[in-house]
Design an enzyme around this catalytic site. Structure first.
Site, PDB file in Angstrom:
ATOM      1  N   HIS A   1       0.948  -1.455  -0.071  1.00  0.00           N
ATOM      2  CA  HIS A   1      -0.075   0.064  -0.179  1.00  0.00           C
ATOM      3  C   HIS A   1       1.114   1.280   0.045  1.00  0.00           C
ATOM      4  O   HIS A   1       1.653   1.463   0.906  1.00  0.00           O
ATOM      5  CB  HIS A   1      -1.027  -0.086   1.133  1.00  0.00           C
TER       6      HIS A   1
ATOM      7  N   HIS B   1      -8.485  -8.305  -0.715  1.00  0.00           N
ATOM      8  CA  HIS B   1      -7.970  -8.729   0.566  1.00  0.00           C
ATOM      9  C   HIS B   1      -9.145  -9.671   0.802  1.00  0.00           C
ATOM     10  O   HIS B   1     -10.163  -9.266   1.159  1.00  0.00           O
ATOM     11  CB  HIS B   1      -8.097  -7.571   1.540  1.00  0.00           C
TER      12      HIS B   1
ATOM     13  N   GLU C   1      -7.626 -12.562   5.715  1.00  0.00           N
ATOM     14  CA  GLU C   1      -6.673 -12.024   6.573  1.00  0.00           C
ATOM     15  C   GLU C   1      -7.149 -12.078   7.912  1.00  0.00           C
ATOM     16  O   GLU C   1      -6.343 -12.417   8.932  1.00  0.00           O
ATOM     17  CB  GLU C   1      -6.347 -10.542   6.109  1.00  0.00           C
TER      18      GLU C   1
ATOM     19  N   ASP D   1       3.423  -5.332   2.572  1.00  0.00           N
ATOM     20  CA  ASP D   1       2.087  -4.837   2.728  1.00  0.00           C
ATOM     21  C   ASP D   1       2.425  -3.364   3.217  1.00  0.00           C
ATOM     22  O   ASP D   1       1.961  -2.415   2.180  1.00  0.00           O
ATOM     23  CB  ASP D   1       1.530  -5.657   4.065  1.00  0.00           C
ATOM     24  N   ASP D   2       2.780  -2.839   4.414  1.00  0.00           N
ATOM     25  CA  ASP D   2       2.858  -1.461   4.772  1.00  0.00           C
ATOM     26  C   ASP D   2       4.241  -1.232   5.373  1.00  0.00           C
ATOM     27  O   ASP D   2       4.453  -1.056   6.313  1.00  0.00           O
ATOM     28  CB  ASP D   2       1.869  -1.166   5.920  1.00  0.00           C
TER      29      ASP D   2
HETATM   30 ZN   LIG Z   1      -2.827  -4.932   2.664  1.00  0.00          ZN
END
Ligand SMILES: [Zn+2]
Length: 345
Positions: free
Chosen positions: A15, A195, A198, A277-278
């Protein structure tokens, strides 16, 4: 150069808002007249729970206030990843909050595209964009976003955006409610992912596959609870872009990386890839992701090279590009001195 940094990589789950440098967060806050809970950039990205993570994620999102800010974060996200082996990325942006506050989708996409293209020229990394629906804003905001995106693309304004995804809170949201948005996106020529699994069960993955016609699954951890779904996804070669460190640090799904099912997913024949991811928010980079997963799960260098090559197959590049990129990856891998022994976890 460290072998895990040198290993060429595709990243399919990152992201842009989660890749903003702490120092940039401070500067954007100053520029946009916003106050932060701390002035020390190193203190910002510390969480003791999923909620404290989301508070910071939303805070950072809210600091990206105009086209120049999007350009900056797009540029920096690629420049920061390049030294850790990134060669090609399909990167999420989630504009719901910004659109609700009056920014235009055209300006957001323009800014990101400029920033990414600048970084591509500097680093040789290539990057496409995936526009994510924020589930928390509801199905009608999602549909409106997709209609805007598709019309922007028709007028040639969003060439860098190749896909639609969906993220944010998963519990209590029925993926079926977003089927009209995914339908419009699919007919508009966008690739589809979401997504799923998760923070919820395997049924949510199956529902996303059936109702949203996605061709890739973001996270998808819960699949390991449903043998028949593993069979289905394996047979269809539907990729799962998995983020083990994030699942420990952000979703708190596992206490330790050693408990993560990533290796078991691959041993079950699934096309599961590695992603950050981040990265800025969890002090990660792709080299660290590969290195830490190899050590924690006892994966050999050859297995990690297979993960890297599977990233090419899992991407949305066309078949000719996949062949070219795979060839370049194989040539680069042949030049790398493998690490002598896996680092200890
Ligand atoms: Zn994500």
């Amino acid at each position: 150069m460290d072998a895990y940094d040198a290993l060429p990589k595709v990243e399919l789950h990152c992201h842009v808002e989660g890749a903003v440098r702490p120092s940039t967060v401070v500067e954007l806050a100053r520029k946009n007249g916003r106050s932060l809970p701390t002035d020390d950039p190193t203190e910002l990205y510390r969480y003791d729970s999923l909620n404290s993570f989301l508070d910071i994620f939303w805070l950072v999102q809210s600091l990206i206030a105009d086209r120049d800010d999007w350009e900056r974060v797009g540029y920096e996200s690629i420049v920061d990843a390049a030294p850790h082996g990134l060669r090609y990325r399909e990167m999420f942006f989630t504009p719901a909050r910004h659109l609700a506050e009056g920014q235009s989708l055209g300006a957001i996409v323009d800014g990101l595209t400029l920033g990414v293209e600048h970084a591509e020229r500097e680093t040789g990394v290539r990057c496409a964009l995936i526009c994510d629906i924020d589930r928390a804003f509801g199905p009608s905001a999602g549909l409106e976003l997709v209609e805007q995106l598709v019309s922007l693309r028709r007028s040639g304004g969003a060439e860098a955006v190749i896909g639609l995804g969906m993220d944010s809170t998963e519990r209590g949201v029925d993926p079926r409610d977003f089927a009209p948005a995914f339908d419009v996106a699919g007919r508009g020529g966008l690739k589809l992912t979401s997504h799923a699994g998760e923070d919820t069960g395997a049924d949510n993955i199956a529902t996303a596959l059936d109702a949203l016609s996605i061709s890739r699954i973001d996270h998808g951890l819960a699949i390991m609870d449903d043998f028949s779904l593993v069979e289905r996804v394996r047979e269809a070669r539907i990729p799962l872009d998995v983020c083990p460190n994030s699942n420990v640090l952000i979703a708190n799904k596992y206490e330790r990386l050693e408990d993560h099912p990533f290796r078991r997913m691959r041993q079950a024949g699934l096309l599961a890839t590695l992603n950050t991811d981040d990265p800025a928010m969890t002090d990660l980079d792709l080299g660290k992701e590969y290195r830490s997963v190899a050590a924690a799960l006892g994966m050999s260098w050859d297995e990690m090279c297979e993960v890297s090559l599977d990233g090419v197959e899992a991407s949305w590049l066309d078949e000719g590009e996949k062949r070219r990129v795979r060839g370049a990856f194989e040539a680069a891998i042949a030049e790398i001195e493998p690490p002598e022994v896996a680092a200890s976890a």
